[in-house]
Design a protein around this motif. Structure first.
Motif, PDB file in Angstrom:
ATOM      1  N   GLU B 690       0.799  -1.227   0.000  1.00  0.00           N
ATOM      2  CA  GLU B 690       0.000   0.000   0.000  1.00  0.00           C
ATOM      3  C   GLU B 690       0.828   1.271   0.000  1.00  0.00           C
ATOM      4  OE1 GLU B 690      -3.147   0.097   2.895  1.00  0.00           O
ATOM      5  OE2 GLU B 690      -3.035  -2.067   3.093  1.00  0.00           O
ATOM      6  N   CYS B 691       2.019   1.219  -0.521  1.00  0.00           N
ATOM      7  CA  CYS B 691       2.756   2.469  -0.694  1.00  0.00           C
ATOM      8  C   CYS B 691       2.439   2.980  -2.090  1.00  0.00           C
ATOM      9  CB  CYS B 691       4.256   2.230  -0.543  1.00  0.00           C
ATOM     10  SG  CYS B 691       5.230   3.655  -1.040  1.00  0.00           S
ATOM     11  N   PRO B 692       1.656   4.058  -2.207  1.00  0.00           N
ATOM     12  CA  PRO B 692       1.192   4.451  -3.543  1.00  0.00           C
ATOM     13  C   PRO B 692       2.307   4.632  -4.574  1.00  0.00           C
ATOM     14  CG  PRO B 692      -0.044   5.626  -1.876  1.00  0.00           C
ATOM     15  CD  PRO B 692       1.051   4.892  -1.160  1.00  0.00           C
ATOM     16  N   PRO B 693       3.394   5.351  -4.252  1.00  0.00           N
ATOM     17  CA  PRO B 693       4.413   5.502  -5.297  1.00  0.00           C
ATOM     18  C   PRO B 693       5.436   4.368  -5.312  1.00  0.00           C
ATOM     19  CG  PRO B 693       4.920   6.951  -3.488  1.00  0.00           C
ATOM     20  CD  PRO B 693       3.698   6.193  -3.085  1.00  0.00           C
ATOM     21  N   ASP B 694       5.203   3.295  -4.598  1.00  0.00           N
ATOM     22  CA  ASP B 694       6.154   2.190  -4.528  1.00  0.00           C
ATOM     23  C   ASP B 694       7.531   2.709  -4.131  1.00  0.00           C
ATOM     24  OD1 ASP B 694       6.999  -0.386  -4.622  1.00  0.00           O
ATOM     25  OD2 ASP B 694       7.135  -0.542  -6.800  1.00  0.00           O
ATOM     26  N   ALA B 695       7.544   3.511  -3.076  1.00  0.00           N
ATOM     27  CA  ALA B 695       8.787   4.180  -2.686  1.00  0.00           C
ATOM     28  C   ALA B 695       9.661   3.305  -1.804  1.00  0.00           C
ATOM     29  CB  ALA B 695       8.470   5.486  -1.951  1.00  0.00           C
ATOM     30  N   ILE B 696       9.106   2.218  -1.279  1.00  0.00           N
ATOM     31  CA  ILE B 696       9.896   1.402  -0.355  1.00  0.00           C
ATOM     32  C   ILE B 696      10.523   0.249  -1.131  1.00  0.00           C
ATOM     33  CG2 ILE B 696       9.861   0.126   1.810  1.00  0.00           C
ATOM     34  CD1 ILE B 696       7.524   1.711   2.654  1.00  0.00           C
ATOM     35  N   ARG B 697      11.808   0.139  -1.040  1.00  0.00           N
ATOM     36  CA  ARG B 697      12.533  -0.833  -1.844  1.00  0.00           C
ATOM     37  C   ARG B 697      13.497  -1.629  -0.984  1.00  0.00           C
ATOM     38  NH1 ARG B 697      12.033   0.253  -7.441  1.00  0.00           N
ATOM     39  NH2 ARG B 697       9.926   1.066  -7.600  1.00  0.00           N
ATOM     40  N   TYR B 705      14.548   0.268   2.395  1.00  0.00           N
ATOM     41  CA  TYR B 705      14.726   1.708   2.551  1.00  0.00           C
ATOM     42  C   TYR B 705      13.651   2.470   1.788  1.00  0.00           C
ATOM     43  CZ  TYR B 705      16.711   1.575  -2.137  1.00  0.00           C
ATOM     44  OH  TYR B 705      16.872   1.398  -3.489  1.00  0.00           O
ATOM     45  N   ILE B 706      13.533   3.745   2.096  1.00  0.00           N
ATOM     46  CA  ILE B 706      12.494   4.564   1.487  1.00  0.00           C
ATOM     47  C   ILE B 706      13.124   5.580   0.547  1.00  0.00           C
ATOM     48  CG2 ILE B 706      10.577   6.124   1.952  1.00  0.00           C
ATOM     49  CD1 ILE B 706      10.203   4.765   4.601  1.00  0.00           C
ATOM     50  N   GLN B 707      12.609   5.620  -0.653  1.00  0.00           N
ATOM     51  CA  GLN B 707      13.185   6.544  -1.627  1.00  0.00           C
ATOM     52  C   GLN B 707      12.580   7.939  -1.480  1.00  0.00           C
ATOM     53  OE1 GLN B 707      12.087   4.504  -5.200  1.00  0.00           O
ATOM     54  NE2 GLN B 707      14.043   3.457  -5.348  1.00  0.00           N
ATOM     55  N   ASN B 709      10.814   9.598  -3.469  1.00  0.00           N
ATOM     56  CA  ASN B 709       9.500   9.862  -4.039  1.00  0.00           C
ATOM     57  C   ASN B 709       8.359   9.522  -3.078  1.00  0.00           C
ATOM     58  OD1 ASN B 709       9.993   7.155  -4.293  1.00  0.00           O
ATOM     59  ND2 ASN B 709       8.902   6.933  -6.207  1.00  0.00           N
ATOM     60  N   CYS B 710       8.683   9.281  -1.836  1.00  0.00           N
ATOM     61  CA  CYS B 710       7.649   9.104  -0.805  1.00  0.00           C
ATOM     62  C   CYS B 710       6.721  10.310  -0.824  1.00  0.00           C
ATOM     63  CB  CYS B 710       8.324   8.988   0.563  1.00  0.00           C
ATOM     64  SG  CYS B 710       7.238   9.282   1.947  1.00  0.00           S
ATOM     65  N   ILE B 711       5.402  10.033  -0.756  1.00  0.00           N
ATOM     66  CA  ILE B 711       4.456  11.144  -0.770  1.00  0.00           C
ATOM     67  C   ILE B 711       3.929  11.464   0.623  1.00  0.00           C
ATOM     68  CG2 ILE B 711       3.723  10.871  -3.170  1.00  0.00           C
ATOM     69  CD1 ILE B 711       1.319   9.284  -2.083  1.00  0.00           C
ATOM     70  N   GLY B 712       4.464  10.772   1.622  1.00  0.00           N
ATOM     71  CA  GLY B 712       4.095  11.106   2.995  1.00  0.00           C
ATOM     72  C   GLY B 712       2.682  10.724   3.381  1.00  0.00           C
ATOM     73  N   CYS B 713       2.134   9.657   2.792  1.00  0.00           N
ATOM     74  CA  CYS B 713       0.747   9.306   3.093  1.00  0.00           C
ATOM     75  C   CYS B 713       0.616   8.618   4.448  1.00  0.00           C
ATOM     76  CB  CYS B 713       0.169   8.409   2.006  1.00  0.00           C
ATOM     77  SG  CYS B 713       0.903   6.765   1.977  1.00  0.00           S
ATOM     78  N   GLY B 714       1.703   8.066   4.963  1.00  0.00           N
ATOM     79  CA  GLY B 714       1.642   7.452   6.288  1.00  0.00           C
ATOM     80  C   GLY B 714       1.169   6.012   6.302  1.00  0.00           C
ATOM     81  N   ASN B 715       0.901   5.429   5.131  1.00  0.00           N
ATOM     82  CA  ASN B 715       0.448   4.037   5.120  1.00  0.00           C
ATOM     83  C   ASN B 715       1.475   3.103   5.744  1.00  0.00           C
ATOM     84  OD1 ASN B 715      -1.892   4.694   3.901  1.00  0.00           O
ATOM     85  ND2 ASN B 715      -1.335   3.964   1.856  1.00  0.00           N
ATOM     86  N   CYS B 716       2.739   3.328   5.430  1.00  0.00           N
ATOM     87  CA  CYS B 716       3.759   2.412   5.927  1.00  0.00           C
ATOM     88  C   CYS B 716       3.883   2.506   7.442  1.00  0.00           C
ATOM     89  CB  CYS B 716       5.094   2.705   5.271  1.00  0.00           C
ATOM     90  SG  CYS B 716       5.593   4.421   5.403  1.00  0.00           S
ATOM     91  N   GLU B 717       3.763   3.717   7.953  1.00  0.00           N
ATOM     92  CA  GLU B 717       3.834   3.905   9.400  1.00  0.00           C
ATOM     93  C   GLU B 717       2.756   3.057  10.074  1.00  0.00           C
ATOM     94  OE1 GLU B 717       2.592   7.724  10.736  1.00  0.00           O
ATOM     95  OE2 GLU B 717       3.654   7.565  12.633  1.00  0.00           O
ATOM     96  N   HIS B 726       8.445   6.527  11.200  1.00  0.00           N
ATOM     97  CA  HIS B 726       7.669   7.688  11.559  1.00  0.00           C
ATOM     98  C   HIS B 726       7.807   8.769  10.511  1.00  0.00           C
ATOM     99  CE1 HIS B 726      11.523   8.309  13.733  1.00  0.00           C
ATOM    100  NE2 HIS B 726      11.417   9.483  13.158  1.00  0.00           N
ATOM    101  N   MET B 727       6.888   9.723  10.594  1.00  0.00           N
ATOM    102  CA  MET B 727       6.865  10.768   9.592  1.00  0.00           C
ATOM    103  C   MET B 727       7.649  11.947  10.156  1.00  0.00           C
ATOM    104  SD  MET B 727       4.986   8.906   7.767  1.00  0.00           S
ATOM    105  CE  MET B 727       4.783   9.936   6.338  1.00  0.00           C
ATOM    106  N   ALA B 728       8.568  12.470   9.365  1.00  0.00           N
ATOM    107  CA  ALA B 728       9.397  13.558   9.874  1.00  0.00           C
ATOM    108  C   ALA B 728       9.613  14.591   8.781  1.00  0.00           C
ATOM    109  CB  ALA B 728      10.742  13.022  10.344  1.00  0.00           C
TER     110      ALA B 728
HETATM  111  S1  SF4 Z   1       4.537   7.439   3.612  1.00  0.00           S
HETATM  112 FE1  SF4 Z   1       5.257   5.329   3.410  1.00  0.00          FE
HETATM  113  S2  SF4 Z   1       3.677   4.315   2.230  1.00  0.00           S
HETATM  114 FE2  SF4 Z   1       3.371   6.496   1.992  1.00  0.00          FE
HETATM  115  S3  SF4 Z   1       4.543   7.035   0.207  1.00  0.00           S
HETATM  116 FE3  SF4 Z   1       5.913   7.351   1.868  1.00  0.00          FE
HETATM  117  S4  SF4 Z   1       6.999   5.451   2.007  1.00  0.00           S
HETATM  118 FE4  SF4 Z   1       5.213   5.006   0.792  1.00  0.00          FE
END
Ligand code: SF4
Ligand SMILES: Cc1cc2nc3c(=O)[nH]c(=O)nc-3n(C[C@H](O)[C@H](O)[C@H](O)COP(=O)(O)OP(=O)(O)OC[C@H]3O[C@@H](n4cnc5c(N)ncnc54)[C@H](O)[C@@H]3O)c2cc1C
Ligand code: HEM
Ligand code: SF4
Lengths: 293, 820
Positions: B690-697, B705-707, B709-717, B726-728
């Protein structure tokens, strides 16, 4: 799996340190100078140079420790070497003096060095002794969690006290506000508890009194409990006793924790400043030697 | 506005980015249309983002194609811009118009609204997203204004009596946050809080015990009524264990999940390829579903980003009007294909690939196009290594042209090279198991490869059963080959592979139990298992076996009863071989018996040691609870060595822009082994889902790790069960490396944020309204960009911090079991 800094790489630096000592002692014994042994002979110079370099390198641990992306070994390896070579320094430097001490800057440097080494040795002992005690005392909680739990206990107690006569709220509230543990380094190391609490006496007058280890308030609650004739009131006071007893345990653990942490850190407050004094004295020593030469 | 009976050209359901863009294009072209939105405002999903959230416009390389504007910015700015666009193009949008049924076919669709109204349209565009509709209380009074499904800011309410309905993470977080300044009850349908994160479980149990939150267990809502004259404005009637209870209240927060939209979509006739919840509807290259004239776009079609949804909205309107559109991603594909030795158009190249690779031949063209968008095309030089044995990468490769050689090295050191030709694929082993690569692959001459990311292939497997079957079958055959019959040609193994079965087990499920008849051997393909034995009254865990290994071999070599119980520690997949198939393998590979026997002997020895030491078993059980079963790398702290200097945290912060990704003090401890809050680098990372931009690789060495292009949606958290993300905010400039030695001489370079790790729940709001850099997800990357390995371990002065693989750790425990 885990390996302490003393065991690091099969105690590699212990052997290196020992070798250094042995070589120094042998050289000292074999080298029979014309004048009584001192820093001015070629061996004296050699040992002195080694010692000074060692001191500089030992000080450099502080830099390495803070160079977080450095790939020059690991901090653990550095500490391991630091400890063993730091101890070897004692031999090297002592031989360097040729046992000629006096009231001068040279001996001052030596004494300071001994201080630093002594405090280092003390630190190692602390590092070996306290972590386990600290861990078991915390029983899986962080200090912040313990403090939070105390705050929670107080809040619950206040809520219960609100349904009891006024002195109860006064007691619980003042107990919360006047809990005083720690403070100066000495107080922490001695685990002093200067807490106070306001309790209503037999005459109904509220007095502020000492409450080390929550003893006063627990005694007071116990008395109130014994006196209570009303079932509901007894239940509430009993609950307060339980809460305060839990509070005492937590408080004791926090005090103990602070003490553990202090023992683990205090020695560094000697080790590092004296290191700087030593560096100063060392410079004075070297400069004066070359001036008088 | 057209009358009810007029037939519209296009009816668009759902006014998210996809629907808005589609409707705006129709309006721009003057086509009769209606945009139906259930909520009272446009773009409900975006409305529900946190206030002030910085919305990102990923993928950056994709051009936007829509009459509406969209650029990265705050949620508010984007919503306002769309609102202007709606007005400018006079889009016919209807709010509060929930579509409950659609019937018919092109050109005769009937859409039924919740209020009973019916609309006629020639075509329908489905753009309802994936959020689903919040589950409702299902009681009289559920529509009263005091019921809400979301909670933006708990601080908004004070002094109220609030009932939180639900027992999930969201309900718990809301209840605890609200309880700070309100009287809160939480209503749990069952007797405990199952399936929530451990942190939340502790949080709620503690709050209940302390009386901060009241809890009704085994309780259900019965009815809700307004009581204007009562002590509180509403009154909720409950059915509890003690009988009926009445709770006077101000507000009800219902956090009982959402109903996924699939059921509704299916009820309209749209087909899905498989029952898997992750499956996407069957669509043509032009987004047309199995119902002619009914189109699906946006998140529901499997495109989880705003820009994609908007582009599709535009394209689908064009398609419906019979206008030829080149998809917006055409230039991207053209660029990707430019290195190919063929001179063909994008469409032709795609067709050629599908035709050459049997695995993809049957795949629908849209899905294949999407796969290629995420994939890379490689033209490696002959002899170049594509990946190496023991790399942790998990992408999937198909051979469009030329050939490759897979080099497998047996334990004996003997190596063999297996050639693969055009149309074949490789890399599925690591993809499916999350384990290291089992061999090195070398490119042949004039080789053209497609490398597809794990997520896209899993998506494909979930939505196309034929692909899943082919990959699974080959996986089994290759697993058998690598595990048991390295010398046997592949074709000869096919019959054995055909007999093997693929089985899935849930976390905690028993694969087989002590005392059962032993008739099959299980090769663990993903996940891991714990081995335990009954010792007196108790069951003692004696070992842990990771994916890529087998269990149950004892039975097949003559003994008849299982002498241990095997359980899945995490969701686990195994290949099950029966005695006959295994017998055949033994015949083909005479050395196999000896190998299996020696493994068995080793296990025997370690098992009996472990059995005598219940402490070691308890340690393994403890670590399994902490994620050992799925970890590839754990940070462990030896509490007999840790002096609490927090140099590890400081080092982490210092090497990662000022925020530590590990919280040393937090986390559980058992027998002096402390597991700090820090990433386990899971084999099948929950955070990736559920990482919309597939930023976790996953990097070659295993780091998750997180690239950028993370959009900060918080799904991974939310999805990480260990609370390590956590979101920072992006790092702020930091003081130089000054005054480093003297204690207390000002804030050292590491101190500013060293303690800045967030407590797990960063529901932070943009403070003071100042525009800040967007918040993004941060987590441990195992210092993959640093030379020398993890900074935390390198910075520990005493050797207390250690990173280990679970296997190494278990081995260590069982070896030291006697000494303990
Ligand atoms: S917050 Fe997490 S799930 Fe959402 S885009 Fe960033 S890395 Fe992916
Ligand atoms: C917290 C969060 C942050 C995100 N951040 C970003 C980001 O920064 N950048 C980005 O590109 N993407 C982001 N996304 C993803 C993005 O929100 C979605 O990809 C996008 O909204 C999908 O658009 P959509 O049009 O397909 O569906 P949605 O936006 O979900 O819209 C569906 C609409 O249909 C309506 N609807 C549903 N059912 C019915 C019905 N039966 N009748 C009538 N109407 C109905 C809904 O009310 C809703 O308005 C984020 C997602 C989340 C959850
Ligand atoms: C003249 C000799 C020495 C000098 C100049 C010296 C200097 C230092 C310095 C500068 C530090 C860094 C402190 C910090 O920044 O945190 C340090 C740390 C330390 N020293 Fe020494 N030291 C000496 C001898 C010794 C000896 C002999 C021992 C032990 C037997 C010792 C044990 C330690 C230890 C355990 C640390 C702490 C490591 C850590 O926790 O990071 N030192 N020393
Ligand atoms: S962030 Fe969480 S889910 Fe993702 S790999 Fe790390 S521990 Fe696993």
């Amino acid at each position: 799996m885990h390996q302490s800094f003393l065991q690091y790489r099969g105690k590699r630096y212990l052997w290196i340190g020992l070798a250094l000592c042995v070589v120094a002692v042998l050289a000292y014994g074999w080298h029979a100078p014309l004048s009584p042994p001192n820093g001015g002979t070629w061996l004296g110079y050699t040992l002195g140079t080694i010692g000074a370099l060692l001191i500089l390198w030992l000080t450099a641990l502080g830099v390495r420790k803070r160079s977080y992306s450095s790939t020059l070994g690991t901090v653990q390896g550095w500490v391991s070497a630091h400890v063993y070579l730091g101890l070897a320094l004692l031999i090297v430097a002592t031989l360097h003096t040729g046992f000629q001490f006096g009231w001068n800057v040279h001996t001052l440097a030596y004494v300071l060095m001994v201080f630093v080494i002594g405090s280092g040795l003390f630190g190692v002992v602390m590092y070996l002794r306290f972590p386990e005690a600290m861990s078991s005392n915390r029983s899986g909680q962080t200090r912040a969690q313990m403090l939070q739990e105390i705050a929670d206990l107080d809040q619950r107690a206040l809520r219960i006290a609100a349904n009891l006569p006024a002195p109860f709220a006064e007691a619980i509230g003042s107990n919360r506000d006047r809990t005083a543990v720690g403070g100066s380094a000495l107080a922490i190391l001695r685990a002093t508890d200067a807490s106070q609490v306001s309790l209503a006496g037999e005459d109904g007058v509220v007095r502020l009194q000492a409450n080390p280890a929550q003893r006063a308030i627990l005694d007071w609650l116990g008395r109130e409990l014994a006196r209570s004739t009303d079932a509901e009131r007894t239940r509430r006071v009993d609950e307060l006793v339980n809460l305060m007893a839990a509070r005492r345990t937590l408080l004791r653990r926090i005090v103990q924790d602070a003490r553990n942490v202090a023992w683990l850190q205090l020695w560094l407050y000697v080790h590092v400043p004296v290191t700087f004094a030593l560096l100063g004295a060392l410079v004075a020593h070297v400069v004066s030697v070359f001036l008088y030469w | 506005m057209p009358g009810v009976s007029d037939k519209l050209k296009i009816a668009i359901v759902g006014a998210g980015p996809g629907g808005l863009s589609s409707a705006a294009r129709a309006a721009e072209l003057g086509v009769s249309h209606v945009l139906l939105e259930q909520s009272p405002a446009h773009a409900n999903t975006i409305q529900k983002y946190q206030k002030g959230k910085h919305v990102m416009a990923e993928p950056n390389v994709l051009p936007l194609r829509s009459p509406l504007d969209f650029q990265a910015g705050t949620r508010e700015a984007i919503l306002a811009e769309w609102e202007r666009g709606l007005a400018k193009h006079s889009v016919n949008i209807r709010y509060g118009a929930e579509v409950v049924a659609i019937s018919g076919q092109r050109p005769d669709f009937t859409l039924k609204l919740k209020n009973g109204e019916q609309l006629q349209a020639e075509t329908v565009v489905f753009a309802i997203g994936m959020q689903g509709n919040p589950r409702r209380l299902g009681i009289p009074g559920e529509d009263l204004p005091c019921v809400q499904n979301t909670l933006d800011d708990p601080a908004e309410f004070t002094g109220e009596t609030i009932v939180v309905v639900g027992a999930g993470d969201a309900a718990i977080e809301n209840a605890v946050a609200l309880a700070k300044q309100n009287t809160v009850y939480i209503l749990n349908r069952s007797a405990e809080f199952a399936r929530v994160k451990e942190g939340n479980l502790n949080l709620i149990l503690k709050s209940i015990e302390e009386g901060k939150v009241g809890c009704f267990y085994n309780a259900a809502c019965v009815s809700l009524t307004a009581t204007p004259d009562g002590e509180k404005p509403y009154s909720l009637v409950l059915n509890t264990e003690q009988g009926e209870a009445v709770v006077p209240c101000n507000r009800i927060v219902a956090r009982i999940g959402a109903i996924p939209p699939r059921k509704f979509v299916e009820s309209c006739g749209i087909k899905f390829p498989s029952p898997d919840p992750a499956a996407l509807p069957v669509l043509s290259e032009r987004y047309e579903s199995s119902v002619p004239g009914m189109y699906v776009i946006g998140a529901l079609a499997g495109y989880p980003l705003i820009k994609q949804a908007m582009n599709q909205g535009y394209e689908v309107t064009e398609t419906i009007l019979g206008r030829e559109v080149e998809p917006a991603d055409e230039p991207l594909l053209a660029e990707k294909f430019s290195r190919l030795p063929y001179r063909k158009s994008v469409g032709q190249t795609l067709a050629l690939m599908q035709q050459r690779i049997p695995l993809f031949t049957e795949v629908n063209a849209l899905v294949f196009r999407e796969l290629m968008l995420g994939s890379k095309v490689h033209t490696p030089a002959a002899g170049e290594a594509i990946f190496r044995k023991n790399d942790y990468t998990n992408s999937f490769y198909t051979i469009v042209d030329g050939s490759v050689e897979i080099e497998l090295v047996a334990e004996s050191g003997e190596s063999r090279r297996i050639p693969l030709g055009t149309g074949q694929f490789f890399g599925e082993m690591s993809l499916l198991s999350g384990r290291r690569r089992s061999g090195t692959v070398y490119a042949g001459k004039d080789c053209v490869l497609i490398e597809s990311p794990r997520r896209d292939i899993l998506k494909l497997m979930n939505s196309d059963d034929s692909v899943r079957k082919v990959v699974d079958r080959l996986f089994i055959a290759r697993a058998i080959q690598t595990g048991f019959a390295p010398g046997t040609p592949f074709a000869e193994l096919e019959p054995v592979a055909a007999r093997a079965e693929l089985k899935r087990y849930r976390k905690g499920e028993t694969l087989f139990a002590e005392g059962e008849e032993a008739d099959r051997l299980l090769l663990i393909r993903s996940g891991s298992v714990s081995i335990s034995r009954r010792v007196g009254e108790h069951e003692v865990v004696i070992s842990y076996v990771a994916a890529g290994n087998y269990v149950g071999e004892m039975g097949l070599l003559g003994k008849t009863r299982r002498n241990a119980t095997v359980r899945a520690t995490v969701p686990t997949e195994v290949v099950s071989l029966d005695a006959e198939a295994f017998g055949e393998l033994l015949q083909r590979n005479p050395g196999l018996r000896g190998e299996v026997e020696s493994t068995m002997q080793k296990r025997f020895a370690s098992n009996s040691r472990m059995q005598g030491s219940s402490e070691s078993g308890d340690m393994i059980s403890f670590l399994i609870k902490q994620g050992l079963g799925e970890a590839t790398d754990l940070l462990l702290i030896d509490e007999t060595l840790c002096v609490g200097c927090d140099n590890c945290e400081t080092a982490c912060a210092e090497t990662h822009g000022g925020t530590s990704r590990l919280d040393r003090a937090a986390g559980p401890t058992f027998a002096n082994v402390h597991v700090p809050t820090s990433c386990r680098h899971c084999e099948d990372p929950h955070c990736m889902r559920e990482c919309p931009p597939d930023a976790i690789r996953r990097a070659p060495n295993g780091e998750v790790y997180i690239q950028d292009n993370c959009i900060g949606c918080g799904n991974c958290e939310r999805n990480c069960p260990y609370g390590v993300i956590h979101m920072a905010y992006a790092p702020e400039p930091k003081p130089g490396l000054a005054s480093w030695l003297l204690f207390g001489a000002g804030p050292g370079p590491g101190d500013v944020h060293a303690k800045g790790h967030v407590d797990g729940h960063a529901h932070g709001h943009a403070h003071d309204g100042k525009p800040k850099a967007p918040k993004k997800a941060v987590k441990c990357d195992m210092c993959k960009d640093q030379s020398g390995g993890p900074a935390c371990v390198r910075a520990c002065p005493t050797g207390a911090a250690l990173r280990v693989s679970p296997e190494a750790f278990v081995e260590f425990i069982s070896e030291s079991a006697v000494e303990r």
